[in-house]
Scaffold this active site. Sequence first.
Site, PDB file in Angstrom:
ATOM      1  N   GLY A   9      -0.143  -7.340  10.406  1.00 22.17           N
ATOM      2  CA  GLY A   9      -1.072  -7.372   9.268  1.00 22.17           C
ATOM      3  C   GLY A   9      -1.053  -8.718   8.575  1.00 22.17           C
ATOM      4  O   GLY A   9      -0.841  -8.809   7.360  1.00 22.17           O
ATOM      5  N   GLY A  13      -3.472 -10.779   2.304  1.00 17.09           N
ATOM      6  CA  GLY A  13      -2.439 -10.380   1.362  1.00 17.09           C
ATOM      7  C   GLY A  13      -1.014 -10.800   1.674  1.00 17.09           C
ATOM      8  O   GLY A  13      -0.715 -11.975   1.945  1.00 17.09           O
ATOM      9  N   VAL A  61      -2.549  -1.110  14.996  1.00 18.02           N
ATOM     10  CA  VAL A  61      -1.214  -0.501  15.164  1.00 18.02           C
ATOM     11  C   VAL A  61      -1.281   1.021  15.315  1.00 18.02           C
ATOM     12  O   VAL A  61      -0.308   1.644  15.730  1.00 18.02           O
ATOM     13  CB  VAL A  61      -0.229  -0.859  14.012  1.00 18.02           C
ATOM     14  CG1 VAL A  61       0.041  -2.350  13.955  1.00 18.02           C
ATOM     15  CG2 VAL A  61      -0.726  -0.334  12.662  1.00 18.02           C
ATOM     16  N   ASN A  87       4.585  -5.136   8.120  1.00 14.50           N
ATOM     17  CA  ASN A  87       3.812  -5.228   6.886  1.00 14.50           C
ATOM     18  C   ASN A  87       2.495  -4.444   6.948  1.00 14.50           C
ATOM     19  O   ASN A  87       2.044  -3.932   5.928  1.00 14.50           O
ATOM     20  CB  ASN A  87       3.529  -6.715   6.601  1.00 14.50           C
ATOM     21  CG  ASN A  87       2.449  -6.917   5.572  1.00 14.50           C
ATOM     22  OD1 ASN A  87       2.671  -6.729   4.379  1.00 14.50           O
ATOM     23  ND2 ASN A  87       1.250  -7.282   6.022  1.00 14.50           N
ATOM     24  N   TYR A 153       0.043   8.705   0.248  1.00 18.81           N
ATOM     25  CA  TYR A 153       0.502   7.301   0.330  1.00 18.81           C
ATOM     26  C   TYR A 153       1.987   7.228  -0.012  1.00 18.81           C
ATOM     27  O   TYR A 153       2.768   6.596   0.693  1.00 18.81           O
ATOM     28  CB  TYR A 153      -0.329   6.399  -0.592  1.00 18.81           C
ATOM     29  CG  TYR A 153       0.158   4.958  -0.570  1.00 18.81           C
ATOM     30  CD1 TYR A 153       0.015   4.184   0.583  1.00 18.81           C
ATOM     31  CD2 TYR A 153       0.803   4.391  -1.675  1.00 18.81           C
ATOM     32  CE1 TYR A 153       0.498   2.872   0.623  1.00 18.81           C
ATOM     33  CE2 TYR A 153       1.281   3.089  -1.641  1.00 18.81           C
ATOM     34  CZ  TYR A 153       1.121   2.333  -0.484  1.00 18.81           C
ATOM     35  OH  TYR A 153       1.598   1.040  -0.440  1.00 18.81           O
ATOM     36  N   GLY A 184       5.964  -3.305  -6.597  1.00 17.67           N
ATOM     37  CA  GLY A 184       4.995  -2.617  -7.450  1.00 17.67           C
ATOM     38  C   GLY A 184       3.617  -3.212  -7.177  1.00 17.67           C
ATOM     39  O   GLY A 184       3.331  -3.633  -6.059  1.00 17.67           O
TER      40      GLY A 184
HETATM   41  P1  NDP Z   1      -4.055  -6.064   2.304  1.00 14.30           P
HETATM   42  O1  NDP Z   1      -5.107  -5.029   2.427  1.00 14.30           O
HETATM   43  O2  NDP Z   1      -4.376  -7.325   1.604  1.00 14.30           O
HETATM   44  O3  NDP Z   1      -3.462  -6.407   3.755  1.00 14.30           O
HETATM   45  C1  NDP Z   1      -3.156  -5.387   4.666  1.00 14.30           C
HETATM   46  C2  NDP Z   1      -2.911  -5.983   6.047  1.00 14.30           C
HETATM   47  O4  NDP Z   1      -2.567  -4.901   6.941  1.00 14.30           O
HETATM   48  C3  NDP Z   1      -4.120  -6.680   6.615  1.00 14.30           C
HETATM   49  O5  NDP Z   1      -3.728  -7.851   7.271  1.00 14.30           O
HETATM   50  C4  NDP Z   1      -4.670  -5.672   7.614  1.00 14.30           C
HETATM   51  O6  NDP Z   1      -5.267  -6.368   8.698  1.00 14.30           O
HETATM   52  C5  NDP Z   1      -3.384  -4.982   8.094  1.00 14.30           C
HETATM   53  N1  NDP Z   1      -3.658  -3.660   8.643  1.00 14.30           N
HETATM   54  C6  NDP Z   1      -4.094  -2.570   7.979  1.00 14.30           C
HETATM   55  N2  NDP Z   1      -4.300  -1.556   8.844  1.00 14.30           N
HETATM   56  C7  NDP Z   1      -3.977  -2.026  10.077  1.00 14.30           C
HETATM   57  C8  NDP Z   1      -4.004  -1.474  11.381  1.00 14.30           C
HETATM   58  N3  NDP Z   1      -4.386  -0.203  11.586  1.00 14.30           N
HETATM   59  N4  NDP Z   1      -3.629  -2.239  12.433  1.00 14.30           N
HETATM   60  C9  NDP Z   1      -3.245  -3.512  12.227  1.00 14.30           C
HETATM   61  N5  NDP Z   1      -3.198  -4.099  11.021  1.00 14.30           N
HETATM   62  C10 NDP Z   1      -3.577  -3.369   9.962  1.00 14.30           C
HETATM   63  O7  NDP Z   1      -2.819  -5.317   1.569  1.00 14.30           O
HETATM   64  P2  NDP Z   1      -1.355  -5.829   1.153  1.00 14.30           P
HETATM   65  O8  NDP Z   1      -1.107  -7.182   1.641  1.00 14.30           O
HETATM   66  O9  NDP Z   1      -1.205  -5.526  -0.265  1.00 14.30           O
HETATM   67  O10 NDP Z   1      -0.476  -4.752   1.956  1.00 14.30           O
HETATM   68  C11 NDP Z   1       0.536  -5.106   2.878  1.00 14.30           C
HETATM   69  C12 NDP Z   1       1.628  -4.055   2.817  1.00 14.30           C
HETATM   70  O11 NDP Z   1       2.207  -4.051   1.523  1.00 14.30           O
HETATM   71  C13 NDP Z   1       1.169  -2.629   3.080  1.00 14.30           C
HETATM   72  O12 NDP Z   1       2.132  -1.980   3.879  1.00 14.30           O
HETATM   73  C14 NDP Z   1       1.129  -2.013   1.683  1.00 14.30           C
HETATM   74  O13 NDP Z   1       1.315  -0.628   1.709  1.00 14.30           O
HETATM   75  C15 NDP Z   1       2.305  -2.724   1.058  1.00 14.30           C
HETATM   76  N6  NDP Z   1       2.337  -2.753  -0.404  1.00 14.30           N
HETATM   77  C16 NDP Z   1       1.295  -3.256  -1.119  1.00 14.30           C
HETATM   78  C17 NDP Z   1       1.337  -3.283  -2.492  1.00 14.30           C
HETATM   79  C18 NDP Z   1       0.211  -3.754  -3.313  1.00 14.30           C
HETATM   80  O14 NDP Z   1       0.151  -3.402  -4.515  1.00 14.30           O
HETATM   81  N7  NDP Z   1      -0.695  -4.557  -2.806  1.00 14.30           N
HETATM   82  C19 NDP Z   1       2.539  -2.813  -3.207  1.00 14.30           C
HETATM   83  C20 NDP Z   1       3.556  -2.277  -2.359  1.00 14.30           C
HETATM   84  C21 NDP Z   1       3.463  -2.278  -1.021  1.00 14.30           C
HETATM   85  P3  NDP Z   1      -6.624  -5.940   9.439  1.00 14.30           P
HETATM   86  O15 NDP Z   1      -7.477  -5.221   8.436  1.00 14.30           O
HETATM   87  O16 NDP Z   1      -7.201  -7.245   9.913  1.00 14.30           O
HETATM   88  O17 NDP Z   1      -6.168  -5.085  10.559  1.00 14.30           O
HETATM   89  C1  8X3 Z   2       1.309  -0.107  -3.628  1.00 19.08           C
HETATM   90  C2  8X3 Z   2       1.671  -0.111  -5.062  1.00 19.08           C
HETATM   91  O1  8X3 Z   2       1.744   1.249  -7.219  1.00 19.08           O
HETATM   92  O2  8X3 Z   2      -0.209   1.567  -5.763  1.00 19.08           O
HETATM   93  O3  8X3 Z   2       2.310   0.346  -2.805  1.00 19.08           O
HETATM   94  O4  8X3 Z   2       1.905   2.453  -5.139  1.00 19.08           O
HETATM   95  S1  8X3 Z   2       1.249   1.374  -5.799  1.00 19.08           S
END
Ligand code: NDP
Ligand code: 8X3
Length: 252
Positions: A9, A13, A61, A87, A153, A184
């Site tokens: 991913g 982000g 994935v 990630n 989630y 967070g």
């Molecule tokens: P973004 O949406 O900005 O990025 C998510 C990434 O995951 C993208 O690169 C996307 O790539 C990839 N992805 C999603 N689904 C798939 C798939 N089926 N196959 C391959 N790649 C995939 O979100 P974040 O950067 O915020 O999230 C990254 C991680 O951090 C996640 O696990 C999220 O749960 C976790 N997280 C996020 C928080 C937040 O507040 N933002 C807080 C806590 C945890 P593409 O679409 O090109 O496949």
């Molecule tokens: C993403 C952060 O607060 O939406 O994991 O759960 S929250």
Amino acid sequence: MNKIAMVTGATAGIGMATAKMLAKNGYNLILTGRRSERLLAFENELINEFKIEVLSLNFDVRNRMETQKILSELPQKWEKIDVLVNNAGLASGLDFIHQGDIDDWETMIDTNIKGLLYVSRQIMPLMVNRKKGHIVNISSIAGKETYLKGNVYCATKHAVDSLTKAMRIDLLPYGIKVTSISPGMVETEFSEVRFHGDKERAKNVYAGLTPLFANDIADAIEFAITRPAHVNINDILIMPTAQANSSHTHRE
Ligand code: NDP
Ligand code: 8X3
């Protein structure tokens, strides 16, 4: 020879910021994601800016066969993966559990739990063979607490927390480090994805407060992977100053 890190991913982000941090640290990178154009553009950017080697792998994935095939056919020189950052993940929807969309549930379970397992199942044996490696799983505050309408989630991130602990136990004899990073609110494309493209609703999630940014999480990962060999960081729970826990935020 540069070390090798793999980030799932990496097209947005936290994954993208992490890949940049790793590139700055001189790692050659295996990057994955579904959006091939973004992946390719990012690959070129990293090669030009950091003079590293990048292998972009374009797959979903959730697709077990494709994930297995692509990762079992890694060119030999890319098999020596030092750091795997699991990630790729998402939230889809925010509904009361009795009204939840089952398609959303499937998407989150298939990506956050099964996808992480499919990827890890291919990479862990490579680390076991070398008795070396560091797995960093991106969990969440949602893996520690359950909040209103967060139901599935939160359950998937609790599963990530549990799998992180399981990896740490089962991989112990091989000297493999396993860390989870539990953020967070981080302003990325996360909320836009959660609200199925509703940009306005996504923006409101961060209104009146300063959230974390993707670079803050990359910093935490950098800390975890740069400790001496005898030190493992089990978990970093990292929050915006304006967020006490899943359900208490302070907005101006
Ligand atoms: P973004 O949406 O900005 O990025 C998510 C990434 O995951 C993208 O690169 C996307 O790539 C990839 N992805 C999603 N689904 C798939 C798939 N089926 N196959 C391959 N790649 C995939 O979100 P974040 O950067 O915020 O999230 C990254 C991680 O951090 C996640 O696990 C999220 O749960 C976790 N997280 C996020 C928080 C937040 O507040 N933002 C807080 C806590 C945890 P593409 O679409 O090109 O496949
Ligand atoms: C993403 C952060 O607060 O939406 O994991 O759960 S929250």
